[in-house]
Scaffold this active site. Structure first.
Site, mmCIF file in Angstrom:
data_model
loop_
_atom_site.group_PDB
_atom_site.id
_atom_site.type_symbol
_atom_site.label_atom_id
_atom_site.label_comp_id
_atom_site.label_asym_id
_atom_site.label_seq_id
_atom_site.Cartn_x
_atom_site.Cartn_y
_atom_site.Cartn_z
ATOM 1 N N LYS A 103 -9.957 -6.946 -6.652
ATOM 2 C CA LYS A 103 -10.778 -5.835 -7.115
ATOM 3 C C LYS A 103 -9.938 -4.689 -7.664
ATOM 4 C CE LYS A 103 -13.024 -6.988 -3.405
ATOM 5 N NZ LYS A 103 -13.836 -7.153 -2.221
ATOM 6 N N LYS B 126 -2.699 -12.165 -8.334
ATOM 7 C CA LYS B 126 -3.963 -12.740 -7.856
ATOM 8 C C LYS B 126 -5.153 -11.960 -8.395
ATOM 9 C CE LYS B 126 -4.569 -9.955 -3.739
ATOM 10 N NZ LYS B 126 -5.184 -9.797 -2.466
ATOM 11 N N LYS C 288 0.845 -1.207 0.000
ATOM 12 C CA LYS C 288 0.000 0.000 0.000
ATOM 13 C C LYS C 288 0.877 1.252 0.000
ATOM 14 C CE LYS C 288 -4.232 -1.489 -0.088
ATOM 15 N NZ LYS C 288 -4.420 -2.768 0.441
HETATM 16 P P1 TYM Z 1 -10.808 -9.475 1.344
HETATM 17 O O1 TYM Z 1 -12.065 -8.674 1.470
HETATM 18 O O2 TYM Z 1 -9.706 -8.901 0.536
HETATM 19 O O3 TYM Z 1 -11.132 -10.906 0.770
HETATM 20 C C1 TYM Z 1 -12.080 -11.769 1.399
HETATM 21 C C2 TYM Z 1 -11.615 -13.192 1.336
HETATM 22 O O4 TYM Z 1 -11.372 -13.564 -0.013
HETATM 23 C C3 TYM Z 1 -10.064 -14.110 -0.128
HETATM 24 N N1 TYM Z 1 -9.492 -13.745 -1.434
HETATM 25 C C4 TYM Z 1 -8.797 -14.608 -2.196
HETATM 26 N N2 TYM Z 1 -8.469 -15.892 -2.005
HETATM 27 C C5 TYM Z 1 -7.765 -16.507 -2.992
HETATM 28 N N3 TYM Z 1 -7.390 -15.902 -4.136
HETATM 29 C C6 TYM Z 1 -7.704 -14.605 -4.384
HETATM 30 N N4 TYM Z 1 -7.366 -14.035 -5.517
HETATM 31 C C7 TYM Z 1 -8.420 -13.891 -3.376
HETATM 32 N N5 TYM Z 1 -8.901 -12.620 -3.262
HETATM 33 C C8 TYM Z 1 -9.538 -12.554 -2.060
HETATM 34 C C9 TYM Z 1 -9.266 -13.481 1.001
HETATM 35 O O5 TYM Z 1 -8.167 -14.280 1.355
HETATM 36 C C10 TYM Z 1 -10.292 -13.409 2.097
HETATM 37 O O6 TYM Z 1 -10.352 -14.619 2.793
HETATM 38 N N6 TYM Z 1 -8.593 -8.725 5.728
HETATM 39 C C11 TYM Z 1 -9.655 -9.460 5.084
HETATM 40 C C12 TYM Z 1 -11.028 -9.214 5.678
HETATM 41 C C13 TYM Z 1 -11.087 -9.521 7.127
HETATM 42 C C14 TYM Z 1 -11.118 -10.834 7.704
HETATM 43 C C15 TYM Z 1 -11.174 -10.608 9.106
HETATM 44 C C16 TYM Z 1 -11.102 -12.129 7.184
HETATM 45 C C17 TYM Z 1 -11.123 -8.625 8.113
HETATM 46 N N7 TYM Z 1 -11.188 -9.275 9.332
HETATM 47 C C18 TYM Z 1 -11.223 -11.686 9.988
HETATM 48 C C19 TYM Z 1 -11.164 -13.188 8.080
HETATM 49 C C20 TYM Z 1 -11.226 -12.961 9.454
HETATM 50 C C21 TYM Z 1 -9.693 -9.009 3.633
HETATM 51 O O7 TYM Z 1 -9.290 -7.925 3.305
HETATM 52 O O8 TYM Z 1 -10.275 -9.878 2.790
#
Ligand code: TYM
Length: 329
Positions: free
Chosen positions: A197, A194, A111
């Site tokens: 968004k 990966k 970031k």
């Molecule tokens: P976020 O919103 O970026 O993504 C949500 C979930 O989707 C998975 N993910 C992926 N897995 C595999 N390949 C990809 N290309 C890919 N893109 C997204 C992410 O690994 C995630 O599991 N920090 C987290 C949100 C969060 C969270 C938590 C998750 C906040 N608190 C507590 C679990 C537990 C996030 O930004 O995910």
């Protein structure tokens, strides 16, 4: 019963990365574990969304979760900002987190590189808020994709550190959970990195049939193998990873044999992937439309989820306050 928590930031629509990385495991787990699912709207503030963005995204993501098969009767779904106890735990964890270790987190460094004008404190302490989400529920397992591994390590570190500082065995160390037994990184359709968004390389669960087919048919490939059994370049390896996720191992093996004997036609492989993607997504798309037009249902689900999560969170916070030495309120 073992506890499971999973979350997602409400920034746009769910894509295949979210689905295969986290949501698919979660849908399966809701039958066997004590599950809760939440929408991480506080986390999304690091990018300064407008109030309208937030309201719409929360509703969109909730409809998409439900459409994937998450059943709020089995797994309450709540909005993070409805459970204010999370902020209190976040503050306590911040006090035990060190600048050096937070600055070393890869996603923070990324970031800093990508958006040098908006390196806010929320970005730096993002792993503390995520740890608060997880530890609040004393979760045993957290379904996540590979990109969250480091945040999960931080959550385990903060749990251990809290226990050590206060000489208690209070917080459990949460384990990452992957449906295929290893961390999943769903690649983007542009062949690099990966699916994400902010990368503009996503296949969204709400994409219509034509869009799905068009996006997959345009996925980046190369001219084809030039030697028998040659090692695959990254773009092709990524296409195979997506193929296995969408069409299954047998189909991926079939095209792999063709790759190895140099008879592969990427167009055929992509056609099958597009057909299988549409079979997977057609019912999800239909349900997204139905849920997103039922505001009363969405409100009820969020309210019930908030009640269930707040009750659990209140208990944790009372215990944590006592451990730290604060008065009972
Ligand atoms: P976020 O919103 O970026 O993504 C949500 C979930 O989707 C998975 N993910 C992926 N897995 C595999 N390949 C990809 N290309 C890919 N893109 C997204 C992410 O690994 C995630 O599991 N920090 C987290 C949100 C969060 C969270 C938590 C998750 C906040 N608190 C507590 C679990 C537990 C996030 O930004 O995910």
């Amino acid at each position: 019963m073992e506890r499971v928590i999973s979350g997602i930031r409400p920034t746009g629509n769910l894509h295949l990365g979210n689905y295969f990385g986290a949501v698919k495991s979660f849908v399966k787990m809701q039958d066997e574990y004590d599950c809760m699912f939440f929408i991480a709207d506080w986390h999304s503030l690091t990018t300064h969304p407008t109030p309208e963005n937030i309201r719409n995204s929360v509703k969109t993501i909730l409809s998409e979760y439900l459409a994937c098969g998450i059943d709020p009767e089995k797994a309450p779904i709540y909005v993070q900002s409805d459970v204010k106890q999370v902020l209190e735990l976040y503050l306590y964890l911040n006090m035990n987190a060190y600048l050096g270790e937070l600055e070393r987190v890869t996603s923070f460094k990324e970031k800093v590189r990508k958006q040098p004008d908006n390196v806010n404190a929320g970005l730096l302490t993002y792993p503390c808020l995520m740890a608060a989400d997880i530890l609040m529920h004393k979760a045993d397992k957290v379904p996540v994709g590979k990109d969250q591994e480091q945040n999960m390590e931080m959550a385990r570190l903060f749990a251990r550190r809290f226990n050590r500082i206060y000489n208690v065995e209070y917080f459990k160390e949460p384990a990452s959970f992957y449906f295929a037994d290893k961390a999943v990184k769903v690649p983007g359709l542009d062949g690099t990195g990966k699916m994400g968004k902010s990368e503009g390389n996503c296949l969204y669960l709400c994409d219509d049939e034509k869009t799905v087919t068009k996006k997959i048919m345009r996925a980046v490939t190369d001219q084809g193998p030039t030697q028998l059994n040659q090692e695959k370049p990254e773009v092709i390896q990524n296409l195979f990873t997506l193929c296995e996720l969408l069409s299954g191992k047998e189909a991926a093996d079939y095209y792999n044999d063709q790759y190895n004997n140099m008879t592969i036609r990427y167009g055929d492989m992509k056609k099958q992937m597009a057909a299988d993607a549409n079979t997977l997504l057609a019912p999800i798309r239909e349900r997204i439309l139905a849920y997103s037009s039922d505001d009363a249902l969405l409100d009820r689900i969020m309210r019930q989820g908030a009640e269930a999560a707040s009750a659990r969170a209140e208990k944790t916070i009372e215990e944590v306050r006592e451990i730290i030495g604060f008065r009972k309120i």
